[in-house]
Scaffold this motif. Structure first.
Motif, short mmCIF file in Angstrom:
data_model
loop_
_atom_site.label_atom_id
_atom_site.label_comp_id
_atom_site.label_asym_id
_atom_site.label_seq_id
_atom_site.Cartn_x
_atom_site.Cartn_y
_atom_site.Cartn_z
N PHE A 221 0.77 -1.15 0.10
CA PHE A 221 -0.20 0.11 0.08
C PHE A 221 0.98 1.09 0.11
O PHE A 221 1.52 1.69 0.98
CB PHE A 221 -1.02 0.02 1.10
CG PHE A 221 -1.92 1.11 1.48
CD1 PHE A 221 -3.21 0.82 0.59
CD2 PHE A 221 -1.84 2.20 2.07
CE1 PHE A 221 -4.12 2.01 0.78
CE2 PHE A 221 -2.57 3.32 1.85
CZ PHE A 221 -3.89 3.19 1.57
N ASN A 222 1.07 2.12 -1.16
CA ASN A 222 1.77 3.21 -1.32
C ASN A 222 1.03 4.63 -1.03
O ASN A 222 0.46 4.66 -1.95
CB ASN A 222 2.55 2.94 -2.71
CG ASN A 222 3.48 1.98 -2.77
OD1 ASN A 222 4.21 1.44 -1.82
ND2 ASN A 222 3.36 1.23 -3.80
N LEU A 249 3.59 -3.75 8.14
CA LEU A 249 4.78 -3.80 7.26
C LEU A 249 4.77 -3.46 5.56
O LEU A 249 5.47 -3.17 5.08
CB LEU A 249 5.33 -5.12 7.31
CG LEU A 249 5.53 -5.73 8.69
CD1 LEU A 249 6.35 -7.01 8.75
CD2 LEU A 249 6.91 -4.49 9.37
N ASP A 250 3.28 -3.60 5.30
CA ASP A 250 3.13 -3.36 3.93
C ASP A 250 2.58 -2.00 3.39
O ASP A 250 2.24 -1.70 2.43
CB ASP A 250 2.02 -4.62 3.17
CG ASP A 250 0.93 -4.52 3.92
OD1 ASP A 250 0.85 -3.88 4.97
OD2 ASP A 250 -0.12 -4.91 3.43
N ILE A 251 2.73 -1.14 4.45
CA ILE A 251 2.37 0.52 4.19
C ILE A 251 3.37 1.24 3.71
O ILE A 251 4.55 1.15 4.86
CB ILE A 251 1.60 1.10 5.28
CG1 ILE A 251 0.37 0.38 5.51
CG2 ILE A 251 1.45 2.49 5.12
CD1 ILE A 251 -0.68 0.68 6.75
N ASN A 252 3.69 1.81 2.78
CA ASN A 252 4.86 2.52 2.41
C ASN A 252 4.65 3.89 2.15
O ASN A 252 3.59 4.13 1.61
CB ASN A 252 5.45 1.56 1.01
CG ASN A 252 5.60 0.32 1.17
OD1 ASN A 252 6.34 -0.20 1.96
ND2 ASN A 252 4.89 -0.46 0.37
N TRP A 253 5.49 4.88 2.33
CA TRP A 253 5.56 6.14 2.12
C TRP A 253 6.45 6.29 1.12
O TRP A 253 7.77 6.20 1.05
CB TRP A 253 5.96 7.02 3.28
CG TRP A 253 4.87 6.84 4.68
CD1 TRP A 253 4.84 5.59 5.22
CD2 TRP A 253 3.89 7.49 4.60
NE1 TRP A 253 3.96 5.82 6.27
CE2 TRP A 253 3.19 6.98 5.86
CE3 TRP A 253 3.32 8.93 4.10
CZ2 TRP A 253 2.23 7.51 6.54
CZ3 TRP A 253 2.10 9.34 4.96
CH2 TRP A 253 1.62 8.65 5.97
N VAL A 269 14.34 8.95 9.50
CA VAL A 269 13.77 7.57 8.93
C VAL A 269 14.77 6.81 9.65
O VAL A 269 14.49 5.56 10.20
CB VAL A 269 13.65 7.68 7.60
CG1 VAL A 269 13.49 6.04 7.00
CG2 VAL A 269 12.35 8.37 7.16
N LYS A 270 16.02 6.91 9.27
CA LYS A 270 17.22 5.72 9.76
C LYS A 270 17.38 5.92 11.15
O LYS A 270 17.38 4.72 11.79
CB LYS A 270 18.59 6.61 9.05
CG LYS A 270 19.45 5.49 9.51
CD LYS A 270 20.88 5.99 8.67
CE LYS A 270 22.01 4.89 8.78
NZ LYS A 270 23.24 5.41 8.38
N LYS A 271 17.07 7.09 11.73
CA LYS A 271 17.31 7.04 13.51
C LYS A 271 15.97 6.02 13.82
O LYS A 271 16.36 5.25 14.84
CB LYS A 271 17.33 8.25 14.14
CG LYS A 271 17.39 8.58 15.44
CD LYS A 271 17.07 9.86 16.08
CE LYS A 271 17.12 10.13 17.39
NZ LYS A 271 16.84 11.36 18.00
N GLU A 275 13.43 2.53 7.57
CA GLU A 275 13.83 2.20 6.09
C GLU A 275 13.02 1.49 5.36
O GLU A 275 12.96 1.83 4.14
CB GLU A 275 15.28 2.10 6.24
CG GLU A 275 16.61 2.84 6.73
CD GLU A 275 16.75 2.47 8.25
OE1 GLU A 275 15.88 1.82 8.92
OE2 GLU A 275 18.17 2.77 8.55
N ASN A 276 12.48 0.45 5.99
CA ASN A 276 11.53 -0.48 5.23
C ASN A 276 10.31 0.26 4.85
O ASN A 276 9.60 -0.46 3.70
CB ASN A 276 11.27 -1.67 5.66
CG ASN A 276 12.68 -2.46 5.74
OD1 ASN A 276 13.72 -2.49 4.95
ND2 ASN A 276 12.86 -3.52 6.78
N ASN A 277 9.82 1.23 5.42
CA ASN A 277 8.55 2.12 5.07
C ASN A 277 8.70 3.11 4.11
O ASN A 277 7.70 3.61 3.96
CB ASN A 277 8.15 2.18 6.59
CG ASN A 277 7.89 1.30 7.36
OD1 ASN A 277 8.71 0.74 8.45
ND2 ASN A 277 6.78 0.46 7.29
#
Length: 409
Positions: A221-222, A249-253, A269-271, A275-277
């Protein structure tokens, strides 16, 4: 008509001015653009452009004249120098334009409003009408986006702003709320008119570019954001919402663009180990945007929680609506009301990450049919309110009216 357009940003920088000027030429008008050396948003001159490179060119029939300016850089001091250098160098360049005949001057005002000063000089010398299109309010925007709160500085900027408004024969505004904001400064309401931004026709034609040019988009889901990634957009709210929803886990930005806040967001994001999102994609040609948005399940609209931004109607809203996809809006005021009126998506108060996360989950759990209906509503609203042909017809009437008034004086 022979039209001089003054805009600090122009091709290859991506602003709607490019499309307006292209359309003017296609409709048989002669267009000259006075602009700067392209450097937005990365803050350095584009490859192939510089103080001694490509200062004049013709693109899509538009005669482009580039005046010197100091690139924006990545700090407030250099940004201020960028603004001042365009005004000073633009004034000298304006001297060389006095030998040409123009029927009117059109200023496409994004920040800074001071870009109108060279246009005022030409207007007064040539005795031709000046029409300005206001998409950023000053000095309000300086305070909200620039963080400047010194009353003396804001007062001096206000004096310049009022001089510019007084020098205009017609003021077009991109938001209905801007009419009150400008008139409340003591300017005649009769010369202010709402002219919303349209979406380029390429958003209605998904075959304008080759899909092989796209970066890979994650499965799932993007939620997609396109455009300038700056402080004003308040995009850190997406990171806060993603953290709330980290178990999904399948919601992405997907953020497509560049800007002053991008590196900061990537560090956050890294902190937070998200990163996977998140996927960050560098700025792409506008021709590719419809193809990218066609791969999104939702388009993300966001501005910081500030009174001036609640009066704003961001241009990307029209592009999102033209693309016919549901909108997730983290925003207040006119833009929020527009999304709700169109029944085109879900809205939360600007800066409220918990509400945004809730809306993301609501949209995620909708059926495909429900999401398609939101997208259809968005597209239908665009057709009635923001279609290019309708708004260009209105623009031509405004230009002709001002030229006729000027000729009769």
């Amino acid at each position: 008509m022979k039209i001089l357009v003054v805009a600090q940003y122009y091709y290859p920088e991506q602003f709607r001015t490019n499309d307006i000027c292209k359309q003017l030429v296609q409709d048989g008008h002669a267009v000259t653009v006075l602009t700067g050396i392209p450097n937005y948003p990365q803050g350095k001159f584009y490859d192939g452009y510089g103080i001694f490179k490509n200062r004049e060119e013709v693109h899509e029939g538009v005669n482009i004249i580039r005046t010197f300016l100091i690139p924006r850089g990545n700090n407030k001091i250099q940004l201020a120098l960028n603004y001042f250098s365009f005004v000073i160098a633009g004034w000298f360049k304006a001297l060389s334009l006095l030998k040409y005949d123009f029927d009117c001057v059109f200023v496409y005002e994004t920040s800074p409003i001071t870009m109108a000063l060279p246009a005022i000089y030409i207007k007064k010398k040539k005795k031709i009408p000046l029409i300005m299109y206001v998409t950023d309010l000053w000095p309000e925007n300086v305070q909200a986006a620039g963080g400047i709160n010194n009353k003396k500085i804001l007062g001096m900027i206000g004096i310049v702003v009022d001089y510019i408004y007084n020098s205009c024969d017609k003021i077009l505004v991109s938001s209905k709320n801007f009419i009150e904001a400008v008139s409340n400064r003591g300017h005649n309401k009769n010369k202010i008119e709402f002219w919303p931004q349209y979406a380029e026709e390429l958003y209605t034609d998904k075959n304008v570019a080759d899909e092989s040019e796209l970066d890979d988009i994650p499965g799932g889901f993007n939620i997609m954001f396109t455009g300038n990634i700056g402080q004003a957009q308040g995009l850190d709210i997406a990171i806060e919402a993603a953290e709330i929803l980290k178990d999904q886990l399948d919601i992405n930005w997907v953020f497509i663009g560049d800007g002053s806040a991008k590196i900061q967001l990537q560090k956050q994001v890294k902190k937070k180990k998200l990163e996977n999102n998140f996927k960050f994609i560098s700025k792409k040609p506008v021709e590719l945007m419809p193809l990218y948005l066609a791969k999104a399940d939702a388009a993300f609209l966001s501005l910081k929680d500030d009174p001036v931004f609640s009066m704003t109607l961001p241009a990307k809203l029209q592009s999102y609506m033209a693309s016919g996809i549901p909108i997730l809006a983290s925003i207040n005021g006119e833009a929020a009301n527009t999304v709700l009126e169109a029944r085109a998506g879900l809205v939360n108060n600007a800066g409220n990450a918990a509400e945004l996360a809730k809306n993301v989950l609501t949209l995620y759990n909708m059926s495909n049919e429900e999401r398609k209906m939101l997208g259809k509503n968005a597209r239908d609203f665009f057709e009635v309110n923001y279609k290019k042909t309708l708004l260009m017809d209105k623009f031509y009437k405004i230009l002709n009216d001002q030229i006729c008034i000027s000729d009769s004086i």
